[in-house]
Design a protein around this motif. Sequence first.
Motif, short mmCIF file in Angstrom:
data_model
loop_
_atom_site.label_atom_id
_atom_site.label_comp_id
_atom_site.label_asym_id
_atom_site.label_seq_id
_atom_site.Cartn_x
_atom_site.Cartn_y
_atom_site.Cartn_z
N LEU A 434 -5.06 1.98 8.06
CA LEU A 434 -3.78 2.19 7.38
C LEU A 434 -3.22 3.58 7.68
N TYR A 435 -4.08 4.56 7.85
CA TYR A 435 -3.65 5.92 8.20
C TYR A 435 -2.76 5.90 9.44
N TRP A 436 -3.10 5.03 10.39
CA TRP A 436 -2.30 4.97 11.61
C TRP A 436 -0.90 4.42 11.35
N GLU A 437 -0.75 3.63 10.32
CA GLU A 437 0.59 3.20 9.94
C GLU A 437 1.40 4.40 9.45
N PHE A 438 0.74 5.34 8.75
CA PHE A 438 1.39 6.58 8.34
C PHE A 438 1.84 7.39 9.57
N ILE A 439 0.89 7.59 10.49
CA ILE A 439 1.15 8.46 11.65
C ILE A 439 2.24 7.88 12.54
N LEU A 440 2.16 6.60 12.84
CA LEU A 440 3.15 6.00 13.73
C LEU A 440 4.52 5.91 13.05
N GLY A 447 11.16 2.16 15.02
CA GLY A 447 12.38 2.02 15.80
C GLY A 447 13.52 1.40 15.02
N THR A 448 13.48 0.11 14.79
CA THR A 448 14.58 -0.60 14.14
C THR A 448 14.36 -0.69 12.64
N PRO A 449 15.43 -0.88 11.86
CA PRO A 449 15.26 -1.06 10.41
C PRO A 449 14.46 -2.31 10.07
N GLU A 450 14.56 -3.35 10.92
CA GLU A 450 13.77 -4.56 10.69
C GLU A 450 12.28 -4.27 10.79
N ASN A 451 11.92 -3.47 11.81
CA ASN A 451 10.50 -3.10 11.94
C ASN A 451 10.05 -2.17 10.83
N ARG A 452 10.95 -1.32 10.35
CA ARG A 452 10.60 -0.46 9.22
C ARG A 452 10.35 -1.28 7.96
N ILE A 453 11.19 -2.28 7.74
CA ILE A 453 10.96 -3.18 6.59
C ILE A 453 9.61 -3.86 6.73
N GLY A 454 9.28 -4.29 7.96
CA GLY A 454 7.98 -4.94 8.18
C GLY A 454 6.82 -4.01 7.87
N MET A 455 6.91 -2.75 8.28
CA MET A 455 5.84 -1.80 8.01
C MET A 455 5.79 -1.44 6.52
N LEU A 456 6.95 -1.32 5.89
CA LEU A 456 6.99 -0.98 4.47
C LEU A 456 6.44 -2.10 3.60
N PHE A 457 6.60 -3.34 4.05
CA PHE A 457 6.02 -4.46 3.31
C PHE A 457 4.52 -4.25 3.14
N TRP A 458 3.86 -3.89 4.25
CA TRP A 458 2.41 -3.69 4.18
C TRP A 458 2.04 -2.45 3.41
N ARG A 459 2.86 -1.41 3.53
CA ARG A 459 2.56 -0.18 2.80
C ARG A 459 2.71 -0.42 1.29
N MET A 460 3.74 -1.16 0.90
CA MET A 460 3.89 -1.56 -0.51
C MET A 460 2.69 -2.38 -0.96
N HIS A 461 2.26 -3.26 -0.07
CA HIS A 461 1.13 -4.14 -0.39
C HIS A 461 -0.12 -3.31 -0.69
N ARG A 462 -0.36 -2.26 0.10
CA ARG A 462 -1.53 -1.41 -0.14
C ARG A 462 -1.40 -0.62 -1.43
N CYS A 463 -0.16 -0.21 -1.78
CA CYS A 463 0.05 0.44 -3.08
C CYS A 463 -0.27 -0.53 -4.21
N GLN A 514 -10.13 -2.95 -2.09
CA GLN A 514 -8.69 -3.06 -1.88
C GLN A 514 -7.98 -1.74 -2.14
N ALA A 515 -8.48 -0.96 -3.10
CA ALA A 515 -7.90 0.36 -3.35
C ALA A 515 -8.21 1.32 -2.20
N GLY A 516 -9.28 1.05 -1.46
CA GLY A 516 -9.72 1.94 -0.40
C GLY A 516 -8.74 2.07 0.75
N TYR A 517 -7.91 1.06 1.00
CA TYR A 517 -6.93 1.13 2.10
C TYR A 517 -6.03 2.36 1.93
N MET A 518 -5.23 2.34 0.86
CA MET A 518 -4.25 3.40 0.65
C MET A 518 -4.91 4.73 0.33
N LEU A 519 -5.91 4.71 -0.53
CA LEU A 519 -6.54 5.97 -0.93
C LEU A 519 -7.26 6.63 0.25
#
Length: 580
Positions: A434-440, A447-463, A514-519
Motif C-alpha cells: 500500500l505504501y507504493w500507492e502513496f509514493i506513486l 495521470g487521469t481523474p478516472e485513475n485517481r478515483i480508482g486509486m482513491l477507492f482502494w485507499r478509502m477501503h484501507r481506511c 486488515q488494519a495493517g495495510y494502512m497503518l
Amino acid sequence: MVSLRKVPGAHQHPNLPGKVKVEEDVNSKAVPVDQETMPTIIQTVKEDLGELKKFYNITLSPTRFQKVEHYLEKKLEELSNITFGKLNQAGQVDYALLNNYLKSSLQRLRSDKVKDDEVLKLVGSFAFIIIELFEARQRIQKLDFQEVAALFTRADNSARDLKQAISSGIFRGKIERTIAYRTAYKLEELSSVLRDWHNFYLGYEPLYSWWVSQPYATFQENLSILIACIQTDLVGFDDSVKDPIIGEPIGRDGILADLDFEKIAYSPEELIHIGEMEYQWCEVEAKKASCEMGYGSDWRKALEHVKNMYVGPGQQIYGIHDLAIEATNYVKDHDLVTVPEIAETWRMLMISPERQKANPFFLGGNTMQVSYPTDKMSHEDKLMSMRGNSIPLSRSTVFHELIPGHHLQFHMIKRHRPYRRIFDTPFWMEGWALYWEFILWDKGFPGTPENRIGMLFWRMHRCARIIFSIKFHLGEMTPQECIDFLVDKVGHERATATGEVRRSFNGDYSPLYQAGYMLGALQLYALRAEVLQSGQMTEKEFHDKVLHENEMPIEVLRALVRNFPIDPDFRPSWKFYEKN
C-alpha cells in the motif's frame, strides 16, 4: 487380541485402552547458545515449532499445548543466557525480534487454550477419545480394535446425547455465540483428523475393518449432525442466509496484546481516529477528481462511472498484463527500487467462482490471481465482479500485488535474511504494497481523474479496514454492519463488500491484519520522510534496505535503519502519525 502398549507411570486418558506415553520434553538440555549465531537460533526455532505442530497437529490437544508451551519457555530461557551487549546491531535486532516472537507466541497459545477449554467443557467427553487415538497412531502404538469399537460406540452415544440436549434448548443463552462457533469449527477439524486416522488402518489391519468400520461410520455421521445442530441452534445459522459471517472478536485486551507484538504505540481508539482522518483526506481528493470528471463534488457518481470502465468477457487477463508491465517499467525508469530481471517472471491464474466469495478482487505474490466472471455465474454476479474489477480500479491492485508490491517482496525475502520470515507481519507485508500507492500517487502516476478515483477507492477501503476491523474486535460492529459500512462509505458492490468482510473474519487472518495495510504504509511513509530528510540514503537505497532486511515490525525496522539503540525487550514509542 491386540491392545495399546502399556507404559508404567505414563499419562493416560481414562477413555483410552492402555496407557499412552508422553515423550521426554523437547530440547530438555539447554543448547550452548553462546556458540551459535542469532540467524541459526531463529531458524532452529522456526523448524522446531514446525515439526512440533506438524506432529501434534490437533489444536485442541492438551499434549500439543504442553509441548509447545514448554518449548517456548525453554527457548526464552536460553535466549536470556545470551549476552545482548556483545551482539552487533543486526544481532541485537534479531534478539529483540525473537524475544518478542517467543513471548507473543506464548501469550497467544495460552489465550487460545482458555477458549479451547470452553470448547472441551462442551465436547470433551468424545473429543478426548479422538485426540488420544490419533496421537497413539502418531506414535505407532498397537491398539485393541475391539476396545476401540467400544470407544466409538461410547463417543457416538455422547455426541447424540449432546445433540439432543442442544435441540431441547437447555444450552440456549448459556453458551456464547463465539464459543459455539469455535466449537463447530474445532469439531470439523476433529472430524477431518478422524477421517485421516480411519484411512490409515482401513484395508490394512484386518481386525480394524472387522471391529471398527461400522462404529466409526456411525460416529462420523452423528458427528456431522451434531456440528450442524451447533451451527443452527447455538451459533444461529439461518437457512435463508447461506454461509453467514460470524468471526471471533478478541476484545480490547486482545487488541492491545497484538499491538504490543506489532510494536504500535497507539490505542485502538487512536487507530480508529487515524483511519477516520485518512478517510477524510481521501474524500477531499475524490471530490477534486469528481469535479474534473464533470460530476461536481458527488464522487460516488464519479466512482459509478469508473466502475463501468470494465473490459468485455475474456479480455481481463490482457488488460492486467499491460497494467503490470506499465507499473514495472515506471519504477525501473524512475530508479525507485531494484527490480532483478528474474523477478519479472510471474504467472497468471484465474480465481474460481467459489473462491471469489471471499476474494472478490485480485490476489498476488508469486502468481497474479485474477478475479473475474465465468460463464456459469449469474448475470447479477457477473456485473458485480466486472464493475468491482474495472481497469481504473485494477490499476493500483496490479502493482500492489506484483511489482513493486508483493511479488517483488517475495522475491527479495527468499534471498535476503530469509530466516526472518518467522517474524511475518501485515504491517510490513501489506504496508509495503500500500505504501507504493502513496509514493506513486505523489509522483503523479495516476495521470487521469478516472485513475485517481480508482486509486482513491482502494485507499478509502484501507481506511475503512482500520475502522471496521478494530470496531468488530472491540464488539462495536457486527459483520453485517461492516458490510454496510464498506458499501456506504467506500462505494463497494455489496457482493464484494461481503467477500471482504468474510475474508477479514473467517479465521485465516490475524485480528490486526486488515488494519495493517494502512497503518504499515503510514509507518513506512513516515520513515521514508525521516531518512530522505536526513540525507542518510537515497530513495532507492531506502527501498532496497527495507526489502533486504526482511519482515519485522516497522518500528524495529526504523531503529535498524536509523541506527537507533535496540533494547532486548523492545517497547514501542514511535508516534508516526502527525495529522490532528
